[in-house]
Motif scaffolding. Structure first.
Motif, PDB file in Angstrom:
ATOM      1  N   LEU A  37       0.833  -1.212   0.000  1.00 34.00           N
ATOM      2  CA  LEU A  37       0.000   0.000   0.000  1.00 34.00           C
ATOM      3  C   LEU A  37       0.865   1.258   0.000  1.00 34.00           C
ATOM      4  O   LEU A  37       0.512   2.266  -0.630  1.00 34.00           O
ATOM      5  CB  LEU A  37      -0.948   0.000   1.194  1.00 34.00           C
ATOM      6  CG  LEU A  37      -2.082  -1.033   1.121  1.00 34.00           C
ATOM      7  CD1 LEU A  37      -2.835  -1.093   2.440  1.00 34.00           C
ATOM      8  CD2 LEU A  37      -3.028  -0.733  -0.030  1.00 34.00           C
ATOM      9  N   LEU A  38       1.998   1.221   0.689  1.00 27.85           N
ATOM     10  CA  LEU A  38       2.922   2.359   0.648  1.00 27.85           C
ATOM     11  C   LEU A  38       3.479   2.569  -0.756  1.00 27.85           C
ATOM     12  O   LEU A  38       3.614   3.705  -1.212  1.00 27.85           O
ATOM     13  CB  LEU A  38       4.059   2.176   1.648  1.00 27.85           C
ATOM     14  CG  LEU A  38       3.721   2.480   3.097  1.00 27.85           C
ATOM     15  CD1 LEU A  38       4.827   1.987   4.017  1.00 27.85           C
ATOM     16  CD2 LEU A  38       3.487   3.967   3.278  1.00 27.85           C
ATOM     17  N   ALA A  39       3.788   1.483  -1.443  1.00 29.48           N
ATOM     18  CA  ALA A  39       4.281   1.603  -2.821  1.00 29.48           C
ATOM     19  C   ALA A  39       3.216   2.241  -3.707  1.00 29.48           C
ATOM     20  O   ALA A  39       3.510   3.140  -4.508  1.00 29.48           O
ATOM     21  CB  ALA A  39       4.685   0.229  -3.365  1.00 29.48           C
ATOM     22  N   ALA A  40       1.962   1.813  -3.563  1.00 31.48           N
ATOM     23  CA  ALA A  40       0.868   2.389  -4.360  1.00 31.48           C
ATOM     24  C   ALA A  40       0.662   3.860  -4.011  1.00 31.48           C
ATOM     25  O   ALA A  40       0.486   4.698  -4.902  1.00 31.48           O
ATOM     26  CB  ALA A  40      -0.417   1.602  -4.123  1.00 31.48           C
ATOM     27  N   ALA A  41       0.706   4.181  -2.728  1.00 30.13           N
ATOM     28  CA  ALA A  41       0.518   5.570  -2.300  1.00 30.13           C
ATOM     29  C   ALA A  41       1.629   6.457  -2.837  1.00 30.13           C
ATOM     30  O   ALA A  41       1.381   7.576  -3.304  1.00 30.13           O
ATOM     31  CB  ALA A  41       0.462   5.641  -0.772  1.00 30.13           C
ATOM     32  N   GLU A  42       2.856   5.954  -2.791  1.00 32.26           N
ATOM     33  CA  GLU A  42       3.990   6.731  -3.282  1.00 32.26           C
ATOM     34  C   GLU A  42       3.854   7.003  -4.774  1.00 32.26           C
ATOM     35  O   GLU A  42       4.196   8.086  -5.247  1.00 32.26           O
ATOM     36  CB  GLU A  42       5.289   5.996  -2.967  1.00 32.26           C
ATOM     37  CG  GLU A  42       6.507   6.855  -3.176  1.00 32.26           C
ATOM     38  CD  GLU A  42       7.759   6.198  -2.636  1.00 32.26           C
ATOM     39  OE1 GLU A  42       8.193   5.173  -3.204  1.00 32.26           O
ATOM     40  OE2 GLU A  42       8.297   6.717  -1.647  1.00 32.26           O
ATOM     41  N   MET A  43       3.348   6.046  -5.522  1.00 29.23           N
ATOM     42  CA  MET A  43       3.149   6.237  -6.957  1.00 29.23           C
ATOM     43  C   MET A  43       2.115   7.335  -7.229  1.00 29.23           C
ATOM     44  O   MET A  43       2.135   7.956  -8.290  1.00 29.23           O
ATOM     45  CB  MET A  43       2.715   4.922  -7.614  1.00 29.23           C
ATOM     46  CG  MET A  43       3.835   3.894  -7.661  1.00 29.23           C
ATOM     47  SD  MET A  43       3.311   2.270  -8.251  1.00 29.23           S
ATOM     48  CE  MET A  43       2.837   2.665  -9.928  1.00 29.23           C
ATOM     49  N   GLU A  44       1.225   7.580  -6.272  1.00 29.94           N
ATOM     50  CA  GLU A  44       0.222   8.634  -6.406  1.00 29.94           C
ATOM     51  C   GLU A  44       0.679   9.949  -5.778  1.00 29.94           C
ATOM     52  O   GLU A  44      -0.083  10.902  -5.685  1.00 29.94           O
ATOM     53  CB  GLU A  44      -1.087   8.178  -5.770  1.00 29.94           C
ATOM     54  CG  GLU A  44      -1.733   7.017  -6.499  1.00 29.94           C
ATOM     55  CD  GLU A  44      -2.996   6.537  -5.821  1.00 29.94           C
ATOM     56  OE1 GLU A  44      -3.470   7.195  -4.856  1.00 29.94           O
ATOM     57  OE2 GLU A  44      -3.521   5.497  -6.241  1.00 29.94           O
ATOM     58  N   GLY A  45       1.928   9.996  -5.288  1.00 29.59           N
ATOM     59  CA  GLY A  45       2.469  11.225  -4.731  1.00 29.59           C
ATOM     60  C   GLY A  45       2.306  11.384  -3.233  1.00 29.59           C
ATOM     61  O   GLY A  45       2.543  12.461  -2.697  1.00 29.59           O
ATOM     62  N   HIS A  46       1.905  10.336  -2.540  1.00 32.38           N
ATOM     63  CA  HIS A  46       1.729  10.399  -1.093  1.00 32.38           C
ATOM     64  C   HIS A  46       2.947   9.819  -0.386  1.00 32.38           C
ATOM     65  O   HIS A  46       3.571   8.895  -0.889  1.00 32.38           O
ATOM     66  CB  HIS A  46       0.475   9.637  -0.666  1.00 32.38           C
ATOM     67  CG  HIS A  46      -0.762  10.130  -1.335  1.00 32.38           C
ATOM     68  ND1 HIS A  46      -1.351  11.322  -1.019  1.00 32.38           N
ATOM     69  CD2 HIS A  46      -1.499   9.593  -2.339  1.00 32.38           C
ATOM     70  CE1 HIS A  46      -2.418  11.502  -1.789  1.00 32.38           C
ATOM     71  NE2 HIS A  46      -2.530  10.467  -2.600  1.00 32.38           N
ATOM     72  N   ALA A  47       3.246  10.338   0.781  1.00 33.16           N
ATOM     73  CA  ALA A  47       4.409   9.874   1.529  1.00 33.16           C
ATOM     74  C   ALA A  47       4.033   8.908   2.651  1.00 33.16           C
ATOM     75  O   ALA A  47       4.908   8.303   3.256  1.00 33.16           O
ATOM     76  CB  ALA A  47       5.158  11.064   2.121  1.00 33.16           C
ATOM     77  N   ALA A  48       2.736   8.743   2.936  1.00 31.83           N
ATOM     78  CA  ALA A  48       2.319   7.896   4.048  1.00 31.83           C
ATOM     79  C   ALA A  48       0.906   7.391   3.808  1.00 31.83           C
ATOM     80  O   ALA A  48       0.201   7.882   2.923  1.00 31.83           O
ATOM     81  CB  ALA A  48       2.371   8.684   5.358  1.00 31.83           C
ATOM     82  N   ILE A  49       0.521   6.402   4.611  1.00 32.87           N
ATOM     83  CA  ILE A  49      -0.851   5.908   4.596  1.00 32.87           C
ATOM     84  C   ILE A  49      -1.362   5.889   6.034  1.00 32.87           C
ATOM     85  O   ILE A  49      -0.586   5.788   6.981  1.00 32.87           O
ATOM     86  CB  ILE A  49      -0.954   4.489   3.985  1.00 32.87           C
ATOM     87  CG1 ILE A  49      -0.100   3.479   4.757  1.00 32.87           C
ATOM     88  CG2 ILE A  49      -0.589   4.509   2.503  1.00 32.87           C
ATOM     89  CD1 ILE A  49      -0.296   2.025   4.333  1.00 32.87           C
ATOM     90  N   ASP A  50      -2.666   6.000   6.187  1.00 31.09           N
ATOM     91  CA  ASP A  50      -3.280   5.888   7.516  1.00 31.09           C
ATOM     92  C   ASP A  50      -3.312   4.419   7.914  1.00 31.09           C
ATOM     93  O   ASP A  50      -3.749   3.563   7.143  1.00 31.09           O
ATOM     94  CB  ASP A  50      -4.709   6.440   7.505  1.00 31.09           C
ATOM     95  CG  ASP A  50      -4.746   7.937   7.312  1.00 31.09           C
ATOM     96  OD1 ASP A  50      -3.799   8.612   7.753  1.00 31.09           O
ATOM     97  OD2 ASP A  50      -5.712   8.444   6.713  1.00 31.09           O
ATOM     98  N   TRP A  51      -2.832   4.136   9.111  1.00 32.05           N
ATOM     99  CA  TRP A  51      -2.888   2.784   9.656  1.00 32.05           C
ATOM    100  C   TRP A  51      -2.710   2.920  11.161  1.00 32.05           C
ATOM    101  O   TRP A  51      -1.612   2.856  11.686  1.00 32.05           O
ATOM    102  CB  TRP A  51      -1.805   1.902   9.060  1.00 32.05           C
ATOM    103  CG  TRP A  51      -2.080   0.428   9.180  1.00 32.05           C
ATOM    104  CD1 TRP A  51      -2.582  -0.236  10.258  1.00 32.05           C
ATOM    105  CD2 TRP A  51      -1.857  -0.570   8.184  1.00 32.05           C
ATOM    106  NE1 TRP A  51      -2.686  -1.572   9.998  1.00 32.05           N
ATOM    107  CE2 TRP A  51      -2.251  -1.800   8.731  1.00 32.05           C
ATOM    108  CE3 TRP A  51      -1.362  -0.536   6.893  1.00 32.05           C
ATOM    109  CZ2 TRP A  51      -2.170  -2.988   8.023  1.00 32.05           C
ATOM    110  CZ3 TRP A  51      -1.283  -1.724   6.201  1.00 32.05           C
ATOM    111  CH2 TRP A  51      -1.681  -2.929   6.750  1.00 32.05           C
ATOM    112  N   PRO A  52      -3.818   3.154  11.882  1.00 30.46           N
ATOM    113  CA  PRO A  52      -3.735   3.491  13.314  1.00 30.46           C
ATOM    114  C   PRO A  52      -3.108   2.434  14.204  1.00 30.46           C
ATOM    115  O   PRO A  52      -2.512   2.762  15.216  1.00 30.46           O
ATOM    116  CB  PRO A  52      -5.196   3.719  13.710  1.00 30.46           C
ATOM    117  CG  PRO A  52      -5.946   3.894  12.442  1.00 30.46           C
ATOM    118  CD  PRO A  52      -5.180   3.180  11.369  1.00 30.46           C
ATOM    119  N   ALA A  53      -3.244   1.161  13.860  1.00 32.16           N
ATOM    120  CA  ALA A  53      -2.725   0.108  14.743  1.00 32.16           C
ATOM    121  C   ALA A  53      -1.855  -0.858  13.939  1.00 32.16           C
ATOM    122  O   ALA A  53      -2.284  -1.958  13.594  1.00 32.16           O
ATOM    123  CB  ALA A  53      -3.886  -0.636  15.404  1.00 32.16           C
TER     124      ALA A  53
END
Length: 167
Positions: A37-53
């Motif tokens: 999911l981090l790889a997919a987010a990075e491809m969209e220009g995001h540096a992080a994903i929400d994952w509280p736990a």
């Protein structure tokens, strides 16, 4: 973490391959899903994903030592992205801390320049308020939708600051 409670898988060939790679090496489906999911987010220009736990795993750290993933503030990031954000935050804090105020007479001269440039003084004009707020600061963020005058505001700010430096 139970695989049934995982977020949906990342889509796309690269994130899917990264997730498979991470699963083979980490042995943990939740960690592998996070990496994908981090790889997919990075491809969209995001540096992080929400994952509280996040799961407790050797691949996930708090940023003090290099780990593939950092968990901080309910978000997961690749370690390098988290490090970059920390450096940027420190630089911004230093700039904010280094703000200086001009003397009242100098501020009055700058305000007079601004009034002359703008054809008068208007305390309710948002662009003039932004220019006044920016004076003496080493970091300013000017936002607004299309056509709200961001470019004009920056140009006017630069003109009054150049005039101030020439004085």
């Amino acid at each position: 973490m139970n695989p049934r409670s995982l977020p949906g898988p990342a889509t796309g060939a690269f994130p899917t391959a990264i997730e498979a790679w991470a699963l083979a090496r980490s042995g943990d489906a939740a960690v592998a899903r996070a990496v994908g999911l981090l790889a997919a987010a990075e491809m969209e220009g995001h540096a992080a994903i929400d994952w509280p736990a996040p799961p407790d795993h050797r691949w996930i750290g708090d940023g003090r030592t290099p780990t593939p993933v950092v968990a901080a503030g309910g978000r997961l990031s690749y370690w390098r992205n988290w490090q970059h954000e920390q450096r940027i935050a420190e630089a911004v804090a230093q700039r904010i801390g280094a703000d200086h105020r001009r003397s009242p007479s100098r501020v009055a001269a700058i305000e007079a320049d601004l009034a002359a440039l703008r054809g008068g003084y208007d305390a309710l004009d948002a662009q003039q308020q932004a220019i006044r707020a920016a004076i003496g600061r080493r970091l300013v963020v000017i936002t607004g939708g299309p056509g709200t005058g961001k470019t004009t505001t920056v140009l006017d700010l630069l003109l009054v600051l150049i005039r101030d430096q020439l004085r």
